[in-house]
Design a protein around this motif. Structure first.
Motif, short mmCIF file in Angstrom:
data_model
loop_
_atom_site.label_atom_id
_atom_site.label_comp_id
_atom_site.label_asym_id
_atom_site.label_seq_id
_atom_site.Cartn_x
_atom_site.Cartn_y
_atom_site.Cartn_z
N ILE A 2 0.83 -1.19 0.00
CA ILE A 2 0.00 0.00 0.00
C ILE A 2 0.87 1.25 0.00
CG2 ILE A 2 -1.92 -1.17 1.14
CD1 ILE A 2 -1.11 0.25 3.76
N GLY A 3 0.23 2.38 -0.27
CA GLY A 3 0.92 3.66 -0.29
C GLY A 3 0.24 4.59 -1.26
N GLY A 4 0.45 5.87 -1.09
CA GLY A 4 -0.18 6.86 -1.95
C GLY A 4 0.39 6.83 -3.36
N SER A 5 -0.21 7.64 -4.22
CA SER A 5 0.26 7.74 -5.60
C SER A 5 1.68 8.29 -5.60
CB SER A 5 -0.66 8.68 -6.39
OG SER A 5 -1.97 8.17 -6.43
N GLY A 6 2.52 7.71 -6.45
CA GLY A 6 3.88 8.19 -6.58
C GLY A 6 4.85 7.73 -5.51
N LEU B 128 1.07 5.01 8.92
CA LEU B 128 0.16 3.92 8.58
C LEU B 128 -1.26 4.25 9.03
CD1 LEU B 128 -0.25 0.94 7.61
CD2 LEU B 128 0.19 0.26 9.99
N SER B 129 -1.40 4.74 10.25
CA SER B 129 -2.73 5.06 10.78
C SER B 129 -3.43 6.11 9.95
CB SER B 129 -2.60 5.54 12.23
OG SER B 129 -3.85 5.89 12.76
N GLN B 130 -2.69 7.16 9.55
CA GLN B 130 -3.29 8.21 8.73
C GLN B 130 -3.75 7.66 7.39
OE1 GLN B 130 -0.71 11.49 7.80
NE2 GLN B 130 -2.19 12.44 6.42
N PHE B 131 -2.91 6.82 6.79
CA PHE B 131 -3.23 6.31 5.46
C PHE B 131 -4.43 5.36 5.48
CE2 PHE B 131 -2.85 3.45 1.84
CZ PHE B 131 -2.66 4.35 0.81
N ILE B 132 -4.43 4.39 6.39
CA ILE B 132 -5.48 3.38 6.36
C ILE B 132 -6.83 3.94 6.80
CG2 ILE B 132 -3.82 1.51 6.70
CD1 ILE B 132 -4.81 1.24 9.57
N ASN B 133 -6.79 5.05 7.53
CA ASN B 133 -8.04 5.68 7.97
C ASN B 133 -8.45 6.86 7.09
OD1 ASN B 133 -8.84 4.23 10.55
ND2 ASN B 133 -6.71 4.76 11.02
N MET C 69 3.80 -1.09 3.71
CA MET C 69 3.49 0.27 3.30
C MET C 69 4.73 1.00 2.83
SD MET C 69 1.56 3.41 5.26
CE MET C 69 1.46 5.02 4.42
N LEU C 70 4.63 1.57 1.62
CA LEU C 70 5.70 2.39 1.05
C LEU C 70 5.41 3.87 1.27
CD1 LEU C 70 6.54 0.94 -2.50
CD2 LEU C 70 8.18 1.38 -0.68
N TYR C 71 6.44 4.60 1.65
CA TYR C 71 6.32 6.06 1.78
C TYR C 71 7.69 6.67 1.49
CZ TYR C 71 5.50 10.70 3.68
OH TYR C 71 5.40 12.07 3.83
N GLN C 72 7.71 7.59 0.55
CA GLN C 72 8.94 8.25 0.14
C GLN C 72 10.06 7.25 -0.16
OE1 GLN C 72 9.81 11.37 3.02
NE2 GLN C 72 8.35 12.74 2.02
N GLY C 73 9.69 6.18 -0.86
CA GLY C 73 10.67 5.22 -1.34
C GLY C 73 11.14 4.20 -0.32
N LYS C 74 10.60 4.26 0.89
CA LYS C 74 11.02 3.32 1.93
C LYS C 74 9.82 2.52 2.44
CE LYS C 74 14.92 6.05 3.70
NZ LYS C 74 15.98 5.07 3.42
N LEU C 75 10.08 1.31 2.89
CA LEU C 75 9.04 0.54 3.57
C LEU C 75 9.01 1.00 5.02
CD1 LEU C 75 9.41 -3.16 2.34
CD2 LEU C 75 7.51 -1.60 1.93
N ILE C 76 7.91 1.66 5.38
CA ILE C 76 7.84 2.21 6.74
C ILE C 76 7.08 1.30 7.69
CG2 ILE C 76 8.07 4.57 5.91
CD1 ILE C 76 5.02 4.86 6.43
N TRP C 77 6.40 0.28 7.15
CA TRP C 77 5.74 -0.70 8.02
C TRP C 77 5.47 -1.96 7.21
CZ3 TRP C 77 1.21 -3.59 8.31
CH2 TRP C 77 0.98 -4.20 9.55
#
Length: 259
Positions: free
Chosen positions: A40-44, A241-246, A218-226
């Protein structure tokens, strides 16, 4: 003492940049065999680039990708063909051939790669269409005659036609209404279980994640953060993660965008 799970796919230190932009920044990820992993992760954020690197459509700048323990990072020719024979893919837009009938789309790899006789390939295509809830009379239609949801089912039937060991799903519910999305999610889960396949899905649809995932990364800014079991997502305490999934607009992701 239970045995450690066998990994079907392993990424070690995978890095990919385009000019000055680092898209994947040292990704380490083990994907267990016979289970469903959702990225999972946002666009880009690099989800599609990661998938393309695993498939060999892009070559990482650094790091290794192993499938069944064999380094496939820079595999070419017969070695790449051997890897791809294990893979089925459901593309985001369906990617059906408009000029071919439905059964020919489903049987495409059977005929082209395995040199199977068309009559036998058609039989298998109809079996796979039935597996995704489509009747035999759909086989002789063209993709343009189908709804979006039916096209996704045909794409799924094509993905499982060769009974692959690995299934990749690229945003499988994009463009579908909530009911058809749930149908597709259910079919994905059923096909993975019936085949005993390893599944890798990229999506930002959290309903899909909860429906089809065993594990989430979860990917964020090119890294797996969770990364962890899907059941741990809601209680992990990771603010990103909490912000994204909610689906919250306020949080560390938004704050960094504003900065």
């Amino acid at each position: 003492m239970s045995e450690a799970p066998v990994n079907k796919i392993s990424l070690k230190g995978v890095t990919k940049r385009f000019g000055p932009k680092v898209v994947l920044d040292g990704i380490d990820l083990d994907i267990p065999a016979g289970q469903s992993t959702v990225i999972i992760g946002g666009s880009g954020t690099g989800k599609s680039v990661m998938l393309k690197c695993i498939l060999g459509l892009m070559e990482p700048d650094r790091g290794t990708i192993a499938i069944d323990g064999a380094d496939t990072t820079r595999a070419r020719g017969k070695a790449r063909e051997t890897v791809m024979a294990k893979v089925g893919m459901l593309f985001q837009g369906g990617a059906l051939f408009d000029s071919l009938k439905v059964w020919q789309n489903v049987a495409f790899a059977l005929i082209q790669a395995e040199k199977m006789a068309p009559a036998k390939a058609r039989e298998i295509a109809i079996e796979k269409l039935a597996a995704v809830g489509l009747s035999a009379d759909v086989a002789d239609l063209f993709p343009a005659e189908l709804s979006g949801g039916m096209q996704k089912r045909v794409g799924l039937a094509r993905a499982i036609a060769r009974e692959p060991e690995i299934l990749f799903f690229d945003e499988p519910t994009t463009g579908l209404d909530p009911i058809m999305s749930d149908v597709i999610n259910g079919l994905i889960r059923k096909c993975v279980q019936d085949l005993g396949a390893t599944a890798v899905t990229i999506t930002h649809d959290m309903h899909s994640v909860r429906r089809i995932a065993d594990h989430v990364a979860m990917l964020y800014q090119g890294k797996l953060i969770w990364k962890g079991p899907v059941g741990d997502m809601d209680n992990e305490g990771n603010p990103y993660l909490s912000q994204f999934i909610n689906g919250r607009s306020k949080g560390p992701i938004q704050m960094q965008v504003r900065g």
